[in-house]
Design a protein around this motif. Structure first.
Motif, mmCIF file in Angstrom:
data_model
loop_
_atom_site.group_PDB
_atom_site.id
_atom_site.type_symbol
_atom_site.label_atom_id
_atom_site.label_comp_id
_atom_site.label_asym_id
_atom_site.label_seq_id
_atom_site.Cartn_x
_atom_site.Cartn_y
_atom_site.Cartn_z
ATOM 1 N N GLU A 52 9.330 11.091 6.639
ATOM 2 C CA GLU A 52 7.818 10.979 6.965
ATOM 3 C C GLU A 52 7.427 9.806 6.350
ATOM 4 O OE1 GLU A 52 9.431 14.081 5.752
ATOM 5 O OE2 GLU A 52 9.260 14.997 7.562
ATOM 6 N N ASP A 53 7.823 9.579 5.356
ATOM 7 C CA ASP A 53 7.399 8.156 4.492
ATOM 8 C C ASP A 53 7.864 7.085 5.455
ATOM 9 O OD1 ASP A 53 6.562 9.580 2.374
ATOM 10 O OD2 ASP A 53 8.346 9.364 1.064
ATOM 11 N N ILE A 54 8.934 6.890 5.726
ATOM 12 C CA ILE A 54 9.421 5.761 6.525
ATOM 13 C C ILE A 54 8.449 5.893 8.029
ATOM 14 C CG2 ILE A 54 11.264 4.901 7.769
ATOM 15 C CD1 ILE A 54 13.068 6.029 5.567
ATOM 16 N N GLN A 55 8.418 6.853 8.770
ATOM 17 C CA GLN A 55 7.735 7.084 9.947
ATOM 18 C C GLN A 55 6.097 6.599 9.604
ATOM 19 O OE1 GLN A 55 9.273 7.501 13.177
ATOM 20 N NE2 GLN A 55 7.342 6.510 13.395
ATOM 21 N N ASN A 56 5.690 6.890 8.605
ATOM 22 C CA ASN A 56 4.265 6.514 8.325
ATOM 23 C C ASN A 56 4.073 5.163 8.030
ATOM 24 O OD1 ASN A 56 3.054 9.200 8.527
ATOM 25 N ND2 ASN A 56 3.657 9.556 6.289
ATOM 26 N N LEU A 57 5.074 4.396 7.374
ATOM 27 C CA LEU A 57 5.114 2.996 7.083
ATOM 28 C C LEU A 57 5.162 2.291 8.615
ATOM 29 C CD1 LEU A 57 5.214 0.411 5.503
ATOM 30 C CD2 LEU A 57 7.517 0.877 5.101
ATOM 31 N N ILE A 58 6.104 2.971 9.426
ATOM 32 C CA ILE A 58 6.388 2.226 10.893
ATOM 33 C C ILE A 58 5.141 2.273 11.393
ATOM 34 C CG2 ILE A 58 7.688 2.510 12.852
ATOM 35 C CD1 ILE A 58 10.214 3.294 11.224
ATOM 36 N N LYS A 72 0.683 -1.113 0.079
ATOM 37 C CA LYS A 72 0.034 -0.081 -0.123
ATOM 38 C C LYS A 72 0.771 1.164 0.153
ATOM 39 C CE LYS A 72 -3.027 2.462 3.085
ATOM 40 N NZ LYS A 72 -3.268 2.585 4.266
ATOM 41 N N HIS A 73 1.940 1.238 0.906
ATOM 42 C CA HIS A 73 2.827 2.341 0.825
ATOM 43 C C HIS A 73 3.458 2.518 -0.443
ATOM 44 C CE1 HIS A 73 2.438 4.129 4.791
ATOM 45 N NE2 HIS A 73 1.944 2.925 5.344
ATOM 46 N N ILE A 77 18.210 4.077 7.370
ATOM 47 C CA ILE A 77 17.502 4.861 6.392
ATOM 48 C C ILE A 77 16.437 5.751 7.229
ATOM 49 C CG2 ILE A 77 17.985 3.571 4.384
ATOM 50 C CD1 ILE A 77 15.178 2.490 4.978
ATOM 51 N N MET A 78 16.539 5.980 8.511
ATOM 52 C CA MET A 78 15.428 6.574 9.239
ATOM 53 C C MET A 78 15.259 7.881 8.808
ATOM 54 S SD MET A 78 13.260 5.618 11.442
ATOM 55 C CE MET A 78 11.900 6.910 11.844
ATOM 56 N N ASN A 79 16.149 8.692 8.460
ATOM 57 C CA ASN A 79 16.041 10.008 8.126
ATOM 58 C C ASN A 79 15.921 10.328 6.422
ATOM 59 O OD1 ASN A 79 16.802 11.261 10.324
ATOM 60 N ND2 ASN A 79 18.817 10.920 10.276
ATOM 61 N N GLY A 80 15.525 9.079 6.008
ATOM 62 C CA GLY A 80 15.316 9.027 4.186
ATOM 63 C C GLY A 80 16.168 8.349 3.505
ATOM 64 N N TYR A 81 15.882 8.177 2.197
ATOM 65 C CA TYR A 81 16.689 7.568 1.295
ATOM 66 C C TYR A 81 16.505 8.045 -0.206
ATOM 67 C CZ TYR A 81 19.410 3.501 -0.648
ATOM 68 O OH TYR A 81 20.131 2.782 -1.128
ATOM 69 N N GLU A 82 17.491 8.133 -0.924
ATOM 70 C CA GLU A 82 17.508 8.397 -2.427
ATOM 71 C C GLU A 82 17.793 7.466 -3.174
ATOM 72 O OE1 GLU A 82 19.946 11.806 -3.005
ATOM 73 O OE2 GLU A 82 18.976 13.158 -1.826
ATOM 74 N N ILE A 83 17.117 7.161 -4.265
ATOM 75 C CA ILE A 83 17.378 6.093 -5.151
ATOM 76 C C ILE A 83 17.537 6.918 -6.603
ATOM 77 C CG2 ILE A 83 16.358 3.968 -6.313
ATOM 78 C CD1 ILE A 83 14.775 3.682 -3.713
ATOM 79 N N ASP A 84 18.784 6.720 -7.219
ATOM 80 C CA ASP A 84 18.882 7.169 -8.389
ATOM 81 C C ASP A 84 18.495 5.875 -9.472
ATOM 82 O OD1 ASP A 84 19.706 7.751 -11.229
ATOM 83 O OD2 ASP A 84 21.573 8.315 -10.372
ATOM 84 N N LEU A 85 17.414 6.063 -10.057
ATOM 85 C CA LEU A 85 16.772 4.924 -10.906
ATOM 86 C C LEU A 85 17.660 4.611 -11.963
ATOM 87 C CD1 LEU A 85 13.132 6.164 -11.240
ATOM 88 C CD2 LEU A 85 14.129 4.575 -9.579
ATOM 89 N N THR A 86 18.603 5.475 -12.462
ATOM 90 C CA THR A 86 19.308 5.075 -13.675
ATOM 91 C C THR A 86 20.549 4.175 -13.271
ATOM 92 O OG1 THR A 86 20.968 7.090 -13.256
ATOM 93 C CG2 THR A 86 19.023 7.162 -14.824
#
Length: 105
Positions: A93-99, A12-13, A68-77
């Motif tokens: 915030e995404d990670i905290q919402n998931l938790i 869902k997330h 990754i508690m403070n976030g994470y970046e993914i370079d799709l290339t």
């Protein structure tokens, strides 16, 4: 939290994030959501490795160990040249919402 319930919350997330990341690219969005749906059960063995003796997924431990508690970046290339030239962000915030959603289980 049991892996089957956790998997539904995670999907869902991820669907929500895919919608946000590719709002301007409906084809990529549709493909990403379909790939997610098509592969939902292919990670069961991996999830099983991340569960304790009670069969509960150790989400907090995984996130802490990944750092990754403070976030994470993914370079799709870096994943595939077929993906758009874009860096997607998983925010703190995404990670905290998931938790938070996983704690409800």
């Amino acid at each position: 939290m049991q892996t089957s319930k956790a998997k539904a919350v995670i999907v869902k997330h991820l669907n929500k994030l895919i919608t946000e990341w590719f709002a301007d690219k409906p084809l990529i969005q549709a493909i990403a959501k379909t790939v997610l749906q098509a592969n939902i059960n292919k990670y069961d063995n991996l999830l099983e490795m991340l569960t304790n003796e009670k069969g509960e997924l150790m989400v907090n431990e995984l996130i802490n160990n990944l750092g990754i508690m403070n976030g994470y970046e993914i370079d799709l290339t870096t994943i595939s040249p077929l993906l758009p030239n874009r860096i997607v962000l998983i925010t703190k915030e995404d990670i905290q919402n998931l938790i938070n959603d996983l704690k409800v289980l």
